[in-house]
Enzyme design. Sequence first.
Site, PDB file in Angstrom:
ATOM      1  N   TYR A   1      -3.353   0.582   2.171  1.00 37.38           N
ATOM      2  CA  TYR A   1      -3.701   1.607   1.181  1.00 37.38           C
ATOM      3  C   TYR A   1      -2.681   2.749   1.215  1.00 37.38           C
ATOM      4  CZ  TYR A   1      -6.509   5.459  -0.825  1.00 37.38           C
ATOM      5  OH  TYR A   1      -6.963   6.530  -1.564  1.00 37.38           O
TER       6      TYR A   1
ATOM      7  N   SER B   1      -2.745  10.417  -1.241  1.00 35.81           N
ATOM      8  CA  SER B   1      -3.666  10.557  -0.109  1.00 35.81           C
ATOM      9  C   SER B   1      -2.910  10.940   1.141  1.00 35.81           C
ATOM     10  CB  SER B   1      -4.377   9.217   0.108  1.00 35.81           C
ATOM     11  OG  SER B   1      -4.991   9.168   1.378  1.00 35.81           O
TER      12      SER B   1
ATOM     13  N   LYS C   1      -0.031   3.905  -1.718  1.00 34.95           N
ATOM     14  CA  LYS C   1       0.051   5.282  -2.244  1.00 34.95           C
ATOM     15  C   LYS C   1       1.470   5.832  -2.070  1.00 34.95           C
ATOM     16  CE  LYS C   1      -4.244   6.207  -3.603  1.00 34.95           C
ATOM     17  NZ  LYS C   1      -4.544   6.501  -5.026  1.00 34.95           N
TER      18      LYS C   1
END
Lengths: 328, 328
Positions: B149, B125, B153
């Site tokens: 998050y 991402s 990633k």
Amino acid sequence: MHILVLGAAGMVGRKLVDRLLADGHLGDRQITRITLHDVVAAAQPLDATIPVEIVTSDFADAASAAPLLAPRPQVIFHLAAIVSGEAEADFDKGYRINLDGTRHLLEAIRAVGDGYHPRLVFTSSIAVFGAPFPEKIGDEFLSTPLTSYGTQKAICELLIADYTRRGFLDGVGIRLPTICVRPGRPNKAASGFFSDIIREPLAGQEAVLPVSDDVMHWHASPRSAVGFLIHAGTMDTKAIGPRRNLSMPGLAATVGEQIAALERVTGKNVVARIRREPDPVIMGIVAGWPRNFSTDRARQLGFTTAEKTFDDIIRNHIDDELGGNFVA
Amino acid sequence: MHILVLGAAGMVGRKLVDRLLADGHLGDRQITRITLHDVVAAAQPLDATIPVEIVTSDFADAASAAPLLAPRPQVIFHLAAIVSGEAEADFDKGYRINLDGTRHLLEAIRAVGDGYHPRLVFTSSIAVFGAPFPEKIGDEFLSTPLTSYGTQKAICELLIADYTRRGFLDGVGIRLPTICVRPGRPNKAASGFFSDIIREPLAGQEAVLPVSDDVMHWHASPRSAVGFLIHAGTMDTKAIGPRRNLSMPGLAATVGEQIAALERVTGKNVVARIRREPDPVIMGIVAGWPRNFSTDRARQLGFTTAEKTFDDIIRNHIDDELGGNFVA
């Protein structure tokens, strides 16, 4: 204040502890207790006027961290790691110690709760960077390690930044240059020759140089490394912002410049003890290593080296390790 | 060939599976079997001419991966994750699924041994990047995520590069732009409004715009996302080298440009359904997000978008999701 040193039996750990004991304070706070942790027992410092506790356990064991944190050390110096060569040779061991061990530590800090918010100084490495590089690696260059060790260090950097952002601790990661001159005996680290070619000739011993004279590398003395750790343990971290991991200042020098400095400081006899024996394997490994950095953020945040030239590095080694003498 | 899709019940997963079934092949190889995995049962595709197996288990469970790998899928699309908002709200769950789950998968692949060396396509991402940014984020810009998050990633990217370098698998990480227009109902994701302001007015519904018109963001259509995944699953990875994680191409557009495109494609009535209601919280979150990229590496490696303009994105949405119709 209570200080916890993880990886205290290693070379940099020992030098840090010597400095803490000599200073008696960290920043403007008096040190009241030091805990030294390693997988092998750290040596009990002689003549210490501060209570020093020696703890031995496996850093990778999930249960190791909690007892170390029970007395709530305000500053934690995390130097525990297995080195690059071993992490590459033993994939599982590298991840277990360098990644899982650090994660257990972070989780154990978080689990203390109740307002516990220690300063955590993490020794990262320039091994988080992988070729190809710009001429100088700047503060916004990406981490694409080419070793498992570098990968583990880069992951720990990300974790420490996130745990700091979430308010669980106050982390600072410092990417140490290659430490030169590393005291002790030659070891099997691929980077060992950068120190060997200085240390061994000064002791009257022959040293093998496996790469060509134009190989450039990024160096800092043990004295500088300890200075970086102390500064990271005392600085006002508000100024850092969310990017908590910093490439430390150092000196870019070619092997040829190292040797020229050795000759200036000591003379031709010493330099004659360096034997050139090119090793294609080591040359290949070294070709992927960082050579030079611009470390503007670290310098702006007050990190400074103890040396201005490679001559200083050699003189500091002679003073700090050899009592001012060498074999001429 | 056998393909495994992890996170198959999600929006991108469903669209990928539809495309694989429609094509019947991946690159020049015929698909003989597809396994769809998610924590909730993926829908059994209708009229599939290829055997499709549905498996339900917790991706974070260390025992989940081995049974999925037993038939040795040659290509694994790893889209399993909990989203940004949930990973921020539930720290443990985010690390458990987004980090530990991926690590269990990598370890399970390595444990198969015996020459097993699957292509692993990982959906990363643009959340791996955190402000401040240059005007365009280039291929050598550092990852300093500002969410858990994004941290998870970025860590998985590092792991996939290292497992690839060590020869355990053949990994490609693709950093997807924000998917726009995201089909379905408005959700609580802070980025939801980028899609809401297009999708809802086209359906005759009001949409809330919580930021100012000059906010720029980085978009790709669901069609492009599927195209990226397919290309990552089929490309010759020798050309990538050790930097296995790539920012995908996209379109930089301001909210004002999105709205102007909507008006060009549909008219003033549709655009009038957007209600401006500034939300300082969302404005704050969005201010830390990437806006624009230069994705030279991905383009050189053959990744291309399905759209040239934001008008194309809107037209593709009307064609793919609305059967060519909208509420004028």
